[in-house]
Design an enzyme around this catalytic site. Structure first.
Site, PDB file in Angstrom:
ATOM      1  N   HIS A 164     -17.001   4.453  16.441  1.00  8.06           N
ATOM      2  CA  HIS A 164     -16.269   5.442  15.642  1.00  8.06           C
ATOM      3  C   HIS A 164     -16.846   5.461  14.231  1.00  8.06           C
ATOM      4  O   HIS A 164     -17.165   4.412  13.664  1.00  8.06           O
ATOM      5  CB  HIS A 164     -14.783   5.094  15.616  1.00  8.06           C
ATOM      6  CG  HIS A 164     -13.948   6.090  14.872  1.00  8.06           C
ATOM      7  ND1 HIS A 164     -13.868   7.419  15.245  1.00  8.06           N
ATOM      8  CD2 HIS A 164     -13.157   5.952  13.765  1.00  8.06           C
ATOM      9  CE1 HIS A 164     -13.059   8.056  14.405  1.00  8.06           C
ATOM     10  NE2 HIS A 164     -12.624   7.202  13.502  1.00  8.06           N
ATOM     11  N   CYS A 168     -16.712  12.558  15.409  1.00 10.14           N
ATOM     12  CA  CYS A 168     -16.504  11.770  14.196  1.00 10.14           C
ATOM     13  C   CYS A 168     -17.817  11.524  13.467  1.00 10.14           C
ATOM     14  O   CYS A 168     -17.837  11.382  12.243  1.00 10.14           O
ATOM     15  CB  CYS A 168     -15.812  10.451  14.529  1.00 10.14           C
ATOM     16  SG  CYS A 168     -16.684   9.433  15.736  1.00 10.14           S
TER      17      CYS A 168
END
EC number: 3.4.19.12
Length: 921
Positions: free
Chosen positions: A847, A266
């Site tokens: 994230h 990510c």
């Protein structure tokens, strides 16, 4: 599924006769054979060359034959026999898990050809030829090539098993499939791969290797042939509905395309989405201007490969035909040139962004041969002149679309603290890493353990200076407890033992938020000082005896339990019996004392043992040292208890003040129940050894050892773990939001260099801790601002979750740019936000996502890996903002005018079928 074997490398080599008599007379003598083969084996590996496998047994026999020096010897090896390396003599498949040196040896092609010409190859065996391939950082012989299952879209049940090298191109797979399936030259074909999840990926780039394409042995490769009407029969392929991102009928907004997370990638997706939404850079690649500027010879670059991989990615994301794409080719290319990004570990999006910008710059550098440039000397010269010269020198070595778009200029001023010498330099930058104003305070959660045993431990939240010492913690806690700071000892408790006992001068930075910190009220010191009359503070552990698993052995193990104690004991009254009594007093809240009935019940039938104890007074002192203390008789204990309880705040048991307790005659005629024994131990609570009370003062750790039955009957575990919450526990340190301009001001403030990074003063001729100030001189078209949320120190790592408020439009830098202003062009200092890289989570995990403004529609979108959704501008600002992308207003206005004068061709208006899309309907 039927599998047909076809190994293009398995062509038989013409062999000589199998027996020795038919060998050619030109066979050299044995010494020459050994030299030719031995020298060949030392040949270095070169990518693309062929090496051959020879069965180890045959090779060792040949080796013994030539080393023996007798050409008529019985050790003659005969024809080369590799039968032990094959599974069978029909498919000629190589056996699995063969090991070089144990099962086979490797020979380069010249050495192999010599052996075949001299000895021949047995039973028409195929030669085992393997290629040398180049992997990141290593060359190796590919003993086990990749085996792919080739099928046609019209016949998914019949597969051909074909071997390829990982270094072969995808185009070779395509050509092999066309040959095997007898495709006419004029017919169009393309390849798809089926991954482990059952979905299909289009092999768009046929020039990359199978390694870069991430193909694996056993993977299904589907060849699709275009229909005569110009359409593709993709809809008939098995498993097409598993590809929602590959829909030939899908025609969306260019740039609104997600990126699949390949496994903790990510961070890469976030950086790519930000960079993809920089208008001028994306237009540069979409219009193929990069092709004219690829620099294949730059030793600092990646031979143009990184730029080409990024260009392919941009073209796919901005085609308008994909909901999401899989960036595995780009990921492999990054890992190939930057080993830190190999694999699928989490990384920092800003670190990848820095590598990507630098790599793209070198791959697209218009300067083909960099000349040597001397650093500018700004002494006594006008800043404007020095800055212009510095920028020109930078452009003489660095000239690319990255420089045009992202590079600006700093002014750096260093001042010597001794002689006042001033050094001024102008340095280019690609992004600003700005610090966040850090709160000077922190909140610590601690447990206060009072000396009064009737009071439970108290949970407190105290506000302390971040750069303070343990003494600051004690002072802060004193305001809550009314206990003097010098009557406290701070400890880190871990796994029922003292992990660390802090000194007052120790820094608070050594305490992590997850640590269990206990603060004990005491009246003395842990480390005794000779001649001092202060009490000794004794660390005490609780241990429970556990039977050994070997029931024939009388050994008992010991397990720590409960919370350790710090007990104050008068120095001149230190004795086992006194320590036992004071511990009973400290434990009185959750330890029940045995009654007379308990004693009578336990001692029935043991009168003889009691008589022995009473008569053996001469050895009682020795027994005391070996087994620990016992209790006094009922009357004396009761009096001491009452006195100890009434002592109040001091918490000091008066029994320790009684000289009679330090004599060897203290045990009574009749021994009472002993709940635990005492042992001196090390700081880990282990290493029992018999020690006198005097020796215990120099090794102050004591353990209370409990028998399981005693612990069960008299120790209340629930009460022992109990605590109360102080009113301050609900306190939360308020964090005020920070303005982005505050961070920029902090970036431009004067700072003193650290000891690890001194500056060499040309005047003093010494390294000095000079003062340094950075100023902004010239700003780029697109300004990248990196918020330094991650803080590192010797003791801790933390992420700052401070809310930084930043404007979407009209960020004005005029107050920070010290270059003389161009009053007629105010837009040179005003910027609008175009993208944000977000980080959610902490230091160890998290994230990354992206907010980005589409250059064509002006609509903001939220990119979360392969998911893309529109958002309002008021949703963009958050505590997760990590990297900000701002575009100068004059550049944005110029691009808008250019876009309005052109008629864009959208995917919906194009009548040409897209050859990169597979129909899933």
């Amino acid at each position: 599924m039927a599998a047909v074997a076809a190994d293009p490398a398995a062509a038989a080599v013409p062999a000589s006769a199998e027996d020795r008599e038919t060998q050619p007379e030109a066979m050299p003598d044995l010494d020459q054979q050994w030299r030719q083969i031995g020298n060949g084996r030392e040949r270095p590996l070169r990518a693309g060359e062929s090496w051959f496998l020879v069965e180890k047994h045959w090779y060792k026999q040949w080796e013994a034959y030539v080393k023996g020096g007798d050409q008529d010897a019985s050790t003659f090896p005969g024809s080369i026999n590799n039968s032990g390396l094959f599974e069978d003599q029909i498919s000629w498949h190589l056996r699995e898990r063969l090991v070089e040196g144990d099962d086979y040896v490797l020979l380069p092609a010249p050495a192999w050809n010599y052996l075949v010409s001299w000895y021949g190859l047995k039973d028409d065996q195929p030669p085992i030829e393997r290629k040398v391939i180049e992997l990141p950082g290593i060359r190796k012989v590919e003993v086990y090539p990749i085996e792919l299952l080739l099928v046609q879209h019209s016949d998914m049940e019949t597969a051909l098993t074909i071997q390829f090298s990982y270094s072969d191109s995808v185009d070779l797979v395509l050509q092999t499939a066309r040959e095997q399936f007898l495709v006419e030259p004029q017919e169009d074909t393309r390849l798809w791969t089926k991954n482990s999840e059952g979905s299909l990926d289009r092999l768009c780039n046929t020039q990359i290797t199978l390694l870069d394409a991430c193909l694996e042995t056993g993977q299904l490769v589907i060849m699709e042939t275009r229909n005569k009407d110009g359409t593709w029969p993709s809809a008939q392929l098995c498993g097409m509905n598993n590809m929602p991102d590959e829909d030939e009928d899908f025609q969306g907004q260019p740039g609104i395309c997600g990126l699949t997370n390949l496994g903790n990638t990510c961070f890469m997706n976030s950086a790519l989405q930000c960079l993809s939404n920089v208008p001028q850079l994306t237009e540069y690649f979409l219009n193929n201007r990069y092709l004219e500027e690829l620099n294949f010879r730059n030793p600092l670059g990646m031979k143009g490969e990184l730029a080409e991989a990024y260009a392919d990615l941009v073209k796919q994301t901005w085609s308008g035909y994909h909901r999401s794409i899989v960036p595995n080719v780009f990921k492999n290319k990054v890992g190939h040139f930057a080993s830190q990004f190999l694999g699928y570990q989490q990384h920092d999006s800003q670190e990848l962004l820095s590598f990507l910008l630098d790599g793209l710059h070198e791959d697209l550098n218009r300067v083909k041969k960099k000349e040597y440039v001397e650093l500018c000397n700004g002494a006594g010269r006008p800043d404007l002149e020095v800055a212009q010269e510095a920028w020109q020198n930078h452009k003489r070595r660095n000239d690319s679309v990255i420089v045009d778009t992202f590079h600006g200029l700093f002014k750096s001023t260093l001042v010597c603290p001794d002689c006042g010498n001033v050094s001024v330099t102008f340095d280019p930058f690609c992004y600003l890493s700005v610090p966040l104003p850090v709160c000077s305070r922190r909140v610590l959660e601690v447990f206060f353990v009072p000396m009064d045993p009737r009071r439970k431990p108290e949970q407190h939240r105290v506000v302390v200076p971040k750069k303070g010492n343990i003494s600051d913690l004690c002072v802060a806690l004193s305001t809550h407890t009314s206990v003097a700071p010098d009557k406290m000892i701070v400890a880190d408790v871990f796994s029922h033992r003292f992990y660390k006992l802090y000194q007052l001068e120790d820094p608070l930075s050594g305490i992590l938020d997850r640590d269990d910190i206990f603060v004990y009220e005491v009246t003395g010191r842990i480390e005794p000082v000779e001649g001092s009359r202060d009490d000794i503070v004794v660390p005490v552990y609780l241990r429970e005896r556990t039977p050994s698993r070997d029931y024939n052995n009388s050994y008992y193990g010991l397990i720590l339990f409960g919370h350790p104690l710090l007990v104050s004991v008068p120095r001149d009254r230190f004795s086992w019996e006194g320590l036992y009594n004071i511990l009973m007093y400290r434990l009185s809240r959750y330890v029940t004392k045995p009654t007379s009935d308990d004693d009578d019940g336990d001692e029935k039938g043991d009168e003889n043992e009691d008589e022995d104890v009473e008569d053996d007074s001469s050895s009682e002192e020795e027994k005391e040292e070996m087994s620990g203390p016992t209790d006094n008789d009922g009357t004396q204990e009761s009096e001491q208890e009452q006195a100890g309880t009434s002592s109040g705040v001091t918490g000091r048991c008066p029994s320790l003040l009684d000289n009679s307790l330090h004599t060897s005659q203290w045990p009574p005629r009749r021994r009472r129940k002993q709940l635990f024994t005492l042992q001196t131990v090390n700081s880990n609570g282990t290493s029992d050894r018999t020690t006198s009370p005097e020796e215990a003062q120099t090794q102050p750790y004591i353990a209370m050892d409990w028998e399981p039955e005693m612990k069960r009957r008299y120790y209340d575990e629930v009460e022992a773990e109990g605590y109360v919450k102080h009113d301050c526990v609900g306190y939360m340190l308020k964090k005020n939001p920070v303005q982005l301009k505050e961070c920029i001001k902090l970036f431009t403030t004067v700072e003193t260099l650290e000891k690890e990074n001194p500056w060499y003063c040309s005047s003093c001729k010494q390294h000095q801790l000079a003062t340094k100030k950075l100023d902004l001189w010239m700003l780029p078209e697109v300004l990248i601002i990196h918020l330094k949320r991650f803080s590192f120190s010797k003791f801790s790592r933390e992420k700052l979750d401070t809310l930084v408020q930043f404007p979407i439009r009209d960020l004005d830098f005029s107050e920070f740019v010290i270059k003389p202003k161009n009053e007629s062009a105010p837009d040179l200092y005003k910027y609008d936000l175009i993208a944000v890289s977000n980080h959610y989570g902490g230091m160890r995990d998290g994230h990354y996502t992206t907010f980005a403004c589409n250059k064509d529609s002006g609509q903001w979108h939220y990119f979360d890996d392969n998911s893309v959704s529109p958002v309002n501008e008021n949703q963009i600002e958050s505590k997760a903002a990590y990297v900000l992308f701002y575009q100068r207003q004059d550049v944005g206005r110029r691009q808008s005018q250019t876009a309005s004068s052109e008629t864009p061709t959208s995917p919906a208006s194009s009548s040409t079928p897209n050859s990169d899309i597979m129909d899933v309907n």
